[in-house]
Design a protein around this motif. Structure first.
Motif, PDB file in Angstrom:
ATOM      1  N   LEU A 137       1.018  -1.482   0.343  1.00 29.15           N
ATOM      2  CA  LEU A 137       0.190   0.194  -0.070  1.00 29.15           C
ATOM      3  C   LEU A 137       1.017   0.753  -0.213  1.00 29.15           C
ATOM      4  CD1 LEU A 137      -2.237  -0.848   3.171  1.00 29.15           C
ATOM      5  CD2 LEU A 137      -2.839  -0.863   0.201  1.00 29.15           C
ATOM      6  N   PRO A 138       0.705   2.528  -0.285  1.00 32.15           N
ATOM      7  CA  PRO A 138       0.777   3.914  -0.260  1.00 32.15           C
ATOM      8  C   PRO A 138       0.566   4.323   0.963  1.00 32.15           C
ATOM      9  CG  PRO A 138      -0.562   3.517  -2.638  1.00 32.15           C
ATOM     10  CD  PRO A 138      -0.434   2.189  -1.484  1.00 32.15           C
ATOM     11  N   GLU A 139       1.661   5.264   1.450  1.00 30.35           N
ATOM     12  CA  GLU A 139       1.509   5.718   2.121  1.00 30.35           C
ATOM     13  C   GLU A 139       1.317   7.502   1.782  1.00 30.35           C
ATOM     14  OE1 GLU A 139       2.478   4.783   5.423  1.00 30.35           O
ATOM     15  OE2 GLU A 139       3.534   3.318   5.305  1.00 30.35           O
ATOM     16  N   ASN A 140       0.773   7.786   0.688  1.00 26.98           N
ATOM     17  CA  ASN A 140       0.382   9.052  -0.143  1.00 26.98           C
ATOM     18  C   ASN A 140       0.072   9.047  -0.781  1.00 26.98           C
ATOM     19  OD1 ASN A 140       2.789   9.249  -1.306  1.00 26.98           O
ATOM     20  ND2 ASN A 140       3.504   9.950   0.908  1.00 26.98           N
ATOM     21  N   GLY A 141      -0.376   9.731  -1.939  1.00 26.21           N
ATOM     22  CA  GLY A 141      -1.167  10.414  -3.491  1.00 26.21           C
ATOM     23  C   GLY A 141      -2.419   9.459  -3.262  1.00 26.21           C
ATOM     24  N   PHE A 142      -3.387   9.712  -2.671  1.00 29.24           N
ATOM     25  CA  PHE A 142      -4.496   9.494  -2.855  1.00 29.24           C
ATOM     26  C   PHE A 142      -5.115  10.408  -3.503  1.00 29.24           C
ATOM     27  CE2 PHE A 142      -3.240   6.814   1.396  1.00 29.24           C
ATOM     28  CZ  PHE A 142      -3.097   5.825   0.440  1.00 29.24           C
ATOM     29  N   ALA A 143      -6.124  10.543  -4.033  1.00 27.17           N
ATOM     30  CA  ALA A 143      -6.812  11.280  -4.744  1.00 27.17           C
ATOM     31  C   ALA A 143      -8.218  12.126  -3.536  1.00 27.17           C
ATOM     32  CB  ALA A 143      -7.988  11.137  -5.998  1.00 27.17           C
ATOM     33  N   ASN A 144      -8.175  11.550  -2.511  1.00 31.25           N
ATOM     34  CA  ASN A 144      -9.422  11.701  -1.662  1.00 31.25           C
ATOM     35  C   ASN A 144      -9.301  11.591   0.071  1.00 31.25           C
ATOM     36  OD1 ASN A 144     -11.098   9.378  -2.233  1.00 31.25           O
ATOM     37  ND2 ASN A 144     -11.381  10.493  -4.320  1.00 31.25           N
ATOM     38  N   GLY A 145     -10.105  11.460   1.119  1.00 31.59           N
ATOM     39  CA  GLY A 145     -10.221  11.379   1.769  1.00 31.59           C
ATOM     40  C   GLY A 145     -10.266   9.623   2.053  1.00 31.59           C
ATOM     41  N   TYR A 146     -11.582   9.424   0.732  1.00 30.79           N
ATOM     42  CA  TYR A 146     -11.992   8.266   0.775  1.00 30.79           C
ATOM     43  C   TYR A 146     -10.905   6.989   0.272  1.00 30.79           C
ATOM     44  CZ  TYR A 146     -14.276   4.116  -1.573  1.00 30.79           C
ATOM     45  OH  TYR A 146     -15.108   2.714  -1.458  1.00 30.79           O
ATOM     46  N   GLU A 147     -10.032   6.778  -0.564  1.00 35.27           N
ATOM     47  CA  GLU A 147      -9.003   6.549  -0.936  1.00 35.27           C
ATOM     48  C   GLU A 147      -8.349   5.983   0.919  1.00 35.27           C
ATOM     49  OE1 GLU A 147      -8.999   7.370  -5.251  1.00 35.27           O
ATOM     50  OE2 GLU A 147      -7.253   7.635  -4.102  1.00 35.27           O
ATOM     51  N   ALA A 148      -7.765   7.038   1.137  1.00 41.51           N
ATOM     52  CA  ALA A 148      -6.804   7.240   2.070  1.00 41.51           C
ATOM     53  C   ALA A 148      -7.318   6.453   3.259  1.00 41.51           C
ATOM     54  CB  ALA A 148      -6.161   8.250   2.483  1.00 41.51           C
ATOM     55  N   SER A 149      -8.474   6.795   3.613  1.00 44.25           N
ATOM     56  CA  SER A 149      -9.102   6.061   4.837  1.00 44.25           C
ATOM     57  C   SER A 149      -9.294   4.774   4.088  1.00 44.25           C
ATOM     58  CB  SER A 149     -11.160   6.793   5.414  1.00 44.25           C
ATOM     59  OG  SER A 149     -11.614   6.474   4.164  1.00 44.25           O
ATOM     60  N   LYS A 150      -9.877   3.835   3.283  1.00 45.39           N
ATOM     61  CA  LYS A 150      -9.505   2.789   3.182  1.00 45.39           C
ATOM     62  C   LYS A 150      -7.793   1.370   3.066  1.00 45.39           C
ATOM     63  CE  LYS A 150     -13.539   1.388   2.140  1.00 45.39           C
ATOM     64  NZ  LYS A 150     -14.317   0.525   2.949  1.00 45.39           N
ATOM     65  N   ALA A 151      -7.515   2.795   2.850  1.00 44.27           N
ATOM     66  CA  ALA A 151      -5.827   2.642   2.551  1.00 44.27           C
ATOM     67  C   ALA A 151      -5.489   2.063   4.589  1.00 44.27           C
ATOM     68  CB  ALA A 151      -5.288   3.444   2.128  1.00 44.27           C
ATOM     69  N   ALA A 152      -5.963   2.790   4.865  1.00 47.68           N
ATOM     70  CA  ALA A 152      -5.964   2.935   6.784  1.00 47.68           C
ATOM     71  C   ALA A 152      -6.795   1.858   7.643  1.00 47.68           C
ATOM     72  CB  ALA A 152      -6.042   4.217   7.261  1.00 47.68           C
ATOM     73  N   ALA A 153      -7.619   1.608   6.822  1.00 42.06           N
ATOM     74  CA  ALA A 153      -8.590   0.516   7.027  1.00 42.06           C
ATOM     75  C   ALA A 153      -7.930  -1.235   6.719  1.00 42.06           C
ATOM     76  CB  ALA A 153      -9.976   0.440   6.521  1.00 42.06           C
ATOM     77  N   GLU A 154      -7.280  -0.898   5.796  1.00 39.23           N
ATOM     78  CA  GLU A 154      -6.471  -2.812   4.851  1.00 39.23           C
ATOM     79  C   GLU A 154      -5.648  -2.692   6.259  1.00 39.23           C
ATOM     80  OE1 GLU A 154      -5.295  -3.329   1.005  1.00 39.23           O
ATOM     81  OE2 GLU A 154      -7.385  -2.404   0.485  1.00 39.23           O
ATOM     82  N   ARG A 155      -4.903  -1.477   6.634  1.00 40.82           N
ATOM     83  CA  ARG A 155      -3.453  -2.024   7.611  1.00 40.82           C
ATOM     84  C   ARG A 155      -4.311  -2.285   8.967  1.00 40.82           C
ATOM     85  NH1 ARG A 155      -2.021   2.694   4.856  1.00 40.82           N
ATOM     86  NH2 ARG A 155      -0.382   2.972   3.792  1.00 40.82           N
ATOM     87  N   LEU A 156      -5.034  -2.050   8.989  1.00 44.45           N
ATOM     88  CA  LEU A 156      -6.146  -2.502  10.646  1.00 44.45           C
ATOM     89  C   LEU A 156      -5.965  -3.749  10.022  1.00 44.45           C
ATOM     90  CD1 LEU A 156      -8.305   0.549  12.182  1.00 44.45           C
ATOM     91  CD2 LEU A 156      -6.470  -0.468  12.850  1.00 44.45           C
ATOM     92  N   VAL A 157      -6.737  -4.003   9.039  1.00 44.16           N
ATOM     93  CA  VAL A 157      -6.747  -5.729   9.064  1.00 44.16           C
ATOM     94  C   VAL A 157      -6.061  -6.791   9.352  1.00 44.16           C
ATOM     95  CG1 VAL A 157      -8.293  -7.108   7.140  1.00 44.16           C
ATOM     96  CG2 VAL A 157      -9.677  -5.314   8.007  1.00 44.16           C
ATOM     97  N   ARG A 158      -5.468  -6.069   8.234  1.00 42.86           N
ATOM     98  CA  ARG A 158      -3.660  -6.681   7.856  1.00 42.86           C
ATOM     99  C   ARG A 158      -3.077  -6.491   9.693  1.00 42.86           C
ATOM    100  NH1 ARG A 158      -2.038  -7.543   3.324  1.00 42.86           N
ATOM    101  NH2 ARG A 158      -2.350  -5.514   1.059  1.00 42.86           N
ATOM    102  N   GLU A 159      -2.868  -6.008  10.618  1.00 43.81           N
ATOM    103  CA  GLU A 159      -2.193  -6.261  11.641  1.00 43.81           C
ATOM    104  C   GLU A 159      -3.352  -6.888  12.752  1.00 43.81           C
ATOM    105  OE1 GLU A 159      -1.335  -2.272  12.202  1.00 43.81           O
ATOM    106  OE2 GLU A 159       0.096  -2.185  10.055  1.00 43.81           O
ATOM    107  N   SER A 160      -4.191  -7.421  12.471  1.00 45.85           N
ATOM    108  CA  SER A 160      -5.663  -7.747  13.230  1.00 45.85           C
ATOM    109  C   SER A 160      -4.978  -9.246  14.743  1.00 45.85           C
ATOM    110  CB  SER A 160      -6.545  -7.740  12.697  1.00 45.85           C
ATOM    111  OG  SER A 160      -6.468  -8.629  11.816  1.00 45.85           O
TER     112      SER A 160
END
Length: 338
Positions: A137-160
């Motif tokens: 997953l990239p750390e930045n370069g998202f077009a909007n807050g939606y994309e950034a929040s979904k990337a953050a959610a993925e990280r939580l799931v992966r680390e669960s």
């Protein structure tokens, strides 16, 4: 299999629930305000129960005793619920999308449920070219807050610490055979403004593409992943067309109907929203412009992992499919007839 599903009353949740029930599984729907769970064709889904929840609250707003009973009595949590709007403050995305994923993880942990989390293919951010399912997953370069929040959610799931699957649809559109879709939301709102000529100019980069994916492919793949969880677990999957449509083809498909005009595609270097006529400027900023980044990127989503696990390939999504989408919008009165 007994499945607990957030967002079951939504477009993807309802159709996925319908497919899981049709395959013999039991689905308990976690819903917000709307308790009606419908398939994409509008037919009611025979769910086991509908339970009110709020994904932004701890344990999804369920009291601890109920949460414990649900987690202990279900095999899997399918987390579909999220906000898909592009115009919210970062705090709302953090609360609903990232926080909602954290709360879903906490609920799944109570009973050791497996977790199938629905994300978006556009967590790739502003990348162009081939995007593989296993790319970091990239750390930045998202077009909007939606994309950034979904990337953050993925990280939580992966680390669960749970067994998980991440499913990433691209731009979900109508049924591959009929063009039918139960809700005209998200990109359909921008599509309507463009087709009706109220937004006549779109900021678009030459060579950009749009990955429209039929809802039947997405929801069929979600059901497949749930049923093949042990084979598919701890990996991400692209639920995409793999046949990106050039923005020029999209514009031509609109212009092929006599009552519509193809939008003028303007290179970003030459595009100035302030120079648009007053009404178009307001509509562009409020709706169409929120999707402008999708007209400037060319991600080529690879779905080899999904095809290997499920054997599922997306139906064609070229010009003929775009025509079916538009014809359905006209038949339903969402777009004007000639």
């Amino acid at each position: 299999m007994k499945i607990l599903m957030t967002g079951a009353a939504g477009l993807l949740g309802g159709e996925t629930a319908a497919r899981l029930v049709a395959r013999g599984h039991t689905v308990t729907a976690l819903v917000h305000r709307n308790r009606e769970v419908l398939a994409n064709d509008g037919s009611p889904v025979a769910i086991a129960d509908a339970i009110a929840c709020d994904i932004a609250e701890p344990l999804l707003g369920l009291d601890e005793a109920l949460a414990g009973r649900l987690a202990a009595s279900h095999d899997m949590l399918v987390h579909v619920a999220a906000t898909t709007r592009f115009d919210l403050p970062d705090e709302e995305y953090d609360r609903t999308n990232r926080g909602g994923a954290a709360n879903a993880v906490a609920l799944a942990r109570l009973g050791g449920m497996r977790l199938l989390h629905v994300s978006t293919a556009y967590v790739c951010g502003d990348r162009n070219g081939r995007v593989a399912e296993g790319d970091p997953l990239p750390e930045n370069g998202f077009a909007n807050g939606y994309e950034a929040s979904k990337a953050a959610a993925e990280r939580l799931v992966r680390e669960s610490g749970l067994d998980w699957i991440i499913a990433r649809p691209s731009i979900v559109t109508g049924d591959s055979a009929t063009g039918a879709i139960r809700h005209f939301d998200t990109i359909y709102a921008a599509f309507k403004l463009i087709a009706e000529g109220r937004v006549k100019h779109m900021e678009a980069r030459r060579g950009a593409t749009l990955d429209f994916v039929p809802i039947d492919h997405v929801c069929g793949a979600l059901a497949d992943l749930a049923e093949n969880f042990d084979t598919a677990k701890n990996a991400a999957y692209h639920l995409v067309s793999g046949q990106p449509v050039p923005v020029e083809t999209f514009a031509s498909a609109i212009g092929a109907f006599p009552q519509f005009s193809a939008p003028d595609l303007v290179d970003p270097a030459d595009f100035d929203p302030a120079a648009l006529p007053a009404l178009e400027r307001r509509l562009y900023r409020r709706v169409a412009g929120l999707y402008a980044s999708y007209f400037q990127r060319d991600p080529r989503f690879d779905d080899a992992r999904l095809r290997a696990v499920t054997g599922r390939t997306c139906p064609p999504t070229g010009a003929a499919y775009l025509q079916r989408l538009i014809e359905f919008c006209i038949a339903e009165g969402f777009l004007p007839a000639a």
